[in-house]
Design an enzyme around this catalytic site. Structure first.
Site, PDB file in Angstrom:
ATOM      1  N   SER A 204       0.818  -1.217   0.000  1.00 47.19           N
ATOM      2  CA  SER A 204       0.000   0.000   0.000  1.00 47.19           C
ATOM      3  C   SER A 204       0.854   1.270   0.000  1.00 47.19           C
ATOM      4  O   SER A 204       2.015   1.266   0.404  1.00 47.19           O
ATOM      5  CB  SER A 204      -0.908   0.024   1.229  1.00 47.19           C
ATOM      6  OG  SER A 204      -1.697  -1.132   1.293  1.00 47.19           O
ATOM      7  N   GLN A 205       0.213   2.347  -0.424  1.00 52.98           N
ATOM      8  CA  GLN A 205       0.809   3.696  -0.365  1.00 52.98           C
ATOM      9  C   GLN A 205       1.183   3.995   1.099  1.00 52.98           C
ATOM     10  O   GLN A 205       0.426   3.662   2.014  1.00 52.98           O
ATOM     11  CB  GLN A 205      -0.288   4.644  -0.850  1.00 52.98           C
ATOM     12  CG  GLN A 205       0.016   6.090  -0.863  1.00 52.98           C
ATOM     13  CD  GLN A 205      -1.267   6.894  -1.121  1.00 52.98           C
ATOM     14  OE1 GLN A 205      -2.378   6.337  -1.159  1.00 52.98           O
ATOM     15  NE2 GLN A 205      -1.113   8.187  -1.299  1.00 52.98           N
TER      16      GLN A 205
END
Ligand code: SAH
Length: 229
Positions: A65-66
C-alpha cells in the site's frame, strides 16, 4: 553518503510531505514510519520508488500500500504496547513490520503461500520477532488467538467478515476497506458491548479480499460477469 543514509533522508521527506503534511498526527506512528526501511519490502526494480506517494506491485497481482494509507490505518487502530493485533493480508510485510514496533504481538494471515513464506523470511532477516505469519484464509480470522484489540484488513472486502466482528475485544478497533472490487470506503468499527459502531473514513482502492467471507476467486477476477447467461 551511503545508500542507507540516502534512504533515511527519503523517509524523513516522506513523513514530512506525505504524512505530517496530511492528517497523520500520532507521534508514535510518525516515528515508526521514519524508522522502518520500506525499501526492503519492495522489488529491486522499484527501489527508486520505495518512498514515493503510491502503492507498488509485489508480485502475484498484489501490491504494497501507499505509505499514507499504511500510516492512516495504523493511526486508526490506536495501537497500544500490550495489544495483540490481527492483520489480514500480509503481502510484503510492511504494514506488519510497522505494527510490530507499536504493539506486543502481530498475527498476520496471508492466503498466497509463496508470499507468506517470502515475507516470513524477510521479517526474520530484519530482526522482527513479534510477527507471526500464518498461511490461510484470513476472512475466518484467527479464533484460537482471539479476542484482538485491533484487526486490520489490507484487502478490499464486500462486507465486514462475521468472524472478524466476533473476534474483536471490548473497545477493540477493526479497520478495513469495504465496497466493490473497484473502490471501497475505509471504515473503522469499534466494539461497545454487543454493538459495533462504524465510522466512515475515506474512499480507497485495495486489491480484493478473497475467501469464504470475502470475494470468490471468480468474482475477484471478474469472471462472474463474463460467464453469466
Ligand atoms: N499489508 C500488505 C498489503 C498487501 S496487498 C503490505 O503491507 O504489503 C493485500 C494482500 O492480501 C495480498 O497479499 C493478498 O494475497 C492478501 N489476501 C487477500 N485475501 C486474503 C485472505 N482472505 N486472507 C489472507 N490474505 C488475503
Amino acid at each position: 553518503m551511503d545508500d542507507e543514509e540516502n534512504y533515511a533522508l527519503e523517509r524523513d521527506r516522506m513523513v514530512e510531505e506525505q504524512l505530517r503534511g496530511r492528517d497523520i498526527t500520532d507521534g508514535r506512528v510518525l516515528a515508526v514510519m521514519r524508522q522502518v526501511p520500506r525499501h526492503r519490502f519492495v522489488r529491486p526494480v522499484d527501489l527508486h520508488l520505495a518512498y514515493a506517494d503510491c502503492p507498488l506491485p509485489i508480485g502475484h497481482g498484489q501490491t504494497i500500500s501507499q505509505p499514507y494509507i499504511v500510516a492512516l490505518m495504523t493511526q486508526l487502530l490506536e495501537p497500544n504496547p500490550d495489544d495483540t493485533v490481527l492483520e489480514i493480508g500480509t503481502g510484503s510485510g510492511y504494514q506488519a513490520a510497522i505494527l510490530a514496533q507499536l504493539v506486543g504481538q502481530v498475527i498476520s494471515v496471508e492466503r498466497i503461500p509463496e508470499l507468506a513464506a517470502q515475507t516470513r523470511l524477510l521479517l526474520a532477516r530484519l530482526g522482527v520477532t513479534n510477527v507471526e505469519v500464518q498461511e490461510g484464509d484470513g476472512t475466518q480470522g484467527c479464533a484460537d488467538r482471539a479476542p484482538f484489540a485491533g484487526i486490520v484488513v489490507t484487502a478490499g472486502a464486500p462486507r465486514v467478515p462475521e468472524p472478524l466482528r466476533q473476534q474483536l475485544a471490548e473497545g477493540g478497533r477493526l479497520v478495513l476497506p469495504v465496497g466493490s472490487r473497484d473502490g471501497q470506503m475505509l471504515e473503522r468499527w469499534t466494539r461497545c458491548g454487543e454493538d459495533l459502531q462504524r465510522e466512515r473514513i475515506a474512499p480507497v482502492a485495495f486489491v480484493p479480499l478473497i475467501g469464504e467471507q470475502g470475494w470468490s476467486e471468480a468474482a475477484a477476477a471478474g469472471e462472474g460477469w463474463r460467464f453469466s447467461p
